[in-house]
Design a protein around this motif. Structure first.
Motif, short mmCIF file in Angstrom:
data_model
loop_
_atom_site.label_atom_id
_atom_site.label_comp_id
_atom_site.label_asym_id
_atom_site.label_seq_id
_atom_site.Cartn_x
_atom_site.Cartn_y
_atom_site.Cartn_z
N ILE A 30 0.62 -32.21 -24.65
CA ILE A 30 -1.21 -31.98 -24.62
C ILE A 30 -1.11 -31.16 -25.49
O ILE A 30 -2.59 -30.73 -26.35
CB ILE A 30 -0.24 -30.91 -22.90
N GLN A 31 -0.10 -30.26 -26.23
CA GLN A 31 -0.81 -29.59 -27.90
C GLN A 31 -1.15 -29.82 -28.39
O GLN A 31 -2.43 -29.57 -29.39
CB GLN A 31 0.57 -28.64 -27.37
N HIS A 32 -0.07 -31.31 -28.48
CA HIS A 32 -1.32 -32.01 -29.67
C HIS A 32 -2.79 -32.18 -29.61
O HIS A 32 -3.37 -32.28 -30.54
CB HIS A 32 -0.34 -33.35 -29.74
N PHE A 33 -2.46 -33.02 -28.44
CA PHE A 33 -4.42 -34.02 -28.40
C PHE A 33 -5.11 -32.16 -28.56
O PHE A 33 -6.68 -32.63 -29.09
CB PHE A 33 -4.30 -34.47 -27.81
N ILE A 34 -5.15 -31.52 -27.47
CA ILE A 34 -5.45 -30.27 -27.88
C ILE A 34 -5.93 -29.94 -28.91
O ILE A 34 -7.50 -29.24 -29.74
CB ILE A 34 -5.28 -28.97 -26.93
N SER A 38 -9.07 -30.02 -31.45
CA SER A 38 -10.03 -28.80 -31.54
C SER A 38 -10.33 -28.93 -33.63
O SER A 38 -11.68 -29.17 -33.92
CB SER A 38 -9.10 -27.43 -31.54
N LEU A 39 -9.45 -29.45 -34.36
CA LEU A 39 -10.03 -29.95 -35.56
C LEU A 39 -10.81 -30.87 -35.37
O LEU A 39 -11.83 -30.95 -36.16
CB LEU A 39 -8.47 -30.14 -35.97
N ALA A 40 -10.65 -32.00 -35.15
CA ALA A 40 -11.89 -33.07 -35.19
C ALA A 40 -13.17 -32.55 -34.71
O ALA A 40 -14.09 -32.65 -35.49
CB ALA A 40 -11.51 -33.96 -33.93
N ARG A 41 -13.50 -32.08 -33.61
CA ARG A 41 -14.60 -30.81 -33.18
C ARG A 41 -14.80 -29.74 -34.59
O ARG A 41 -16.07 -30.36 -35.24
CB ARG A 41 -14.62 -29.93 -32.28
#
Length: 171
Positions: A30-34, A38-41
């Protein structure tokens, strides 16, 4: 336009919650995709993505690893190709369930099915997703400076992603 953007933001928030539910009990995943989201955004905004691209990139970042659990159940492992193979249908299903448009759903499903295919990057959304995932993976996998520099030269193309890589790793 404000109503459309508000609707899309609500869809992204719902997708985030559904993806957290999908990975219940696995805080590392979960932390990974969050972090990837954030970085993709951040990269997409830094590169002045249009609204449609921004939504696709953010949705893809949230669900990019949705194929891990299904691959583990099906194959007993989850290499990149297995994740891509299994993830596409799960991403499509989840995005439909949440209420994303057909074209957004299909584009996100394609990105999920190709997010480990670094030699196939030809589009902006694929590039941004790959760079965001790579930034997180380089950190989480504790890649050495040589590996980071190799990623810099072989993967990174956007100014924002490259700047983030330099700052994060002190290059």
């Amino acid at each position: 336009m404000a109503d459309v953007l508000e609707k899309e933001q609500k869809l992204l928030q719902t997708l985030m919650m559904e993806m957290i539910s999908f990975d219940t009990g696995d805080p590392k995943r979960i932390q990974h995709f969050i972090k990837v989201h954030s970085l993709a955004r951040t990269i997409a905004l830094g590169e002045n993505a249009n609204t449609k691209a921004q939504i696709i990139i953010e949705a893809a970042a949230i669900v990019h690893d949705i194929g891990i659990l299904p691959a583990l159940r099906k194959y007993g492992s989850c290499n990149g190709k297995q994740q891509e193979q299994e993830g596409e249908k799960y991403a499509r299903s989840l995005l439909h369930e949440v209420g994303f448009s057909e074209d957004t759903t299909e584009r996100v499903a394609w990105l999920v099915a190709h997010h480990h295919s670094y030699n196939e990057i030809k589009t902006f959304d694929h590039q941004v997703l790959t760079e965001a995932d790579m930034l997180v993976n380089l950190y989480e996998d504790e890649i050495n400076e040589e590996g980071i520099r190799n990623a810099l030269h072989t993967v990174f193309k956007t100014e924002t992603g490259t700047e983030l890589l330099y700052m994060m790793f002190g290059l």
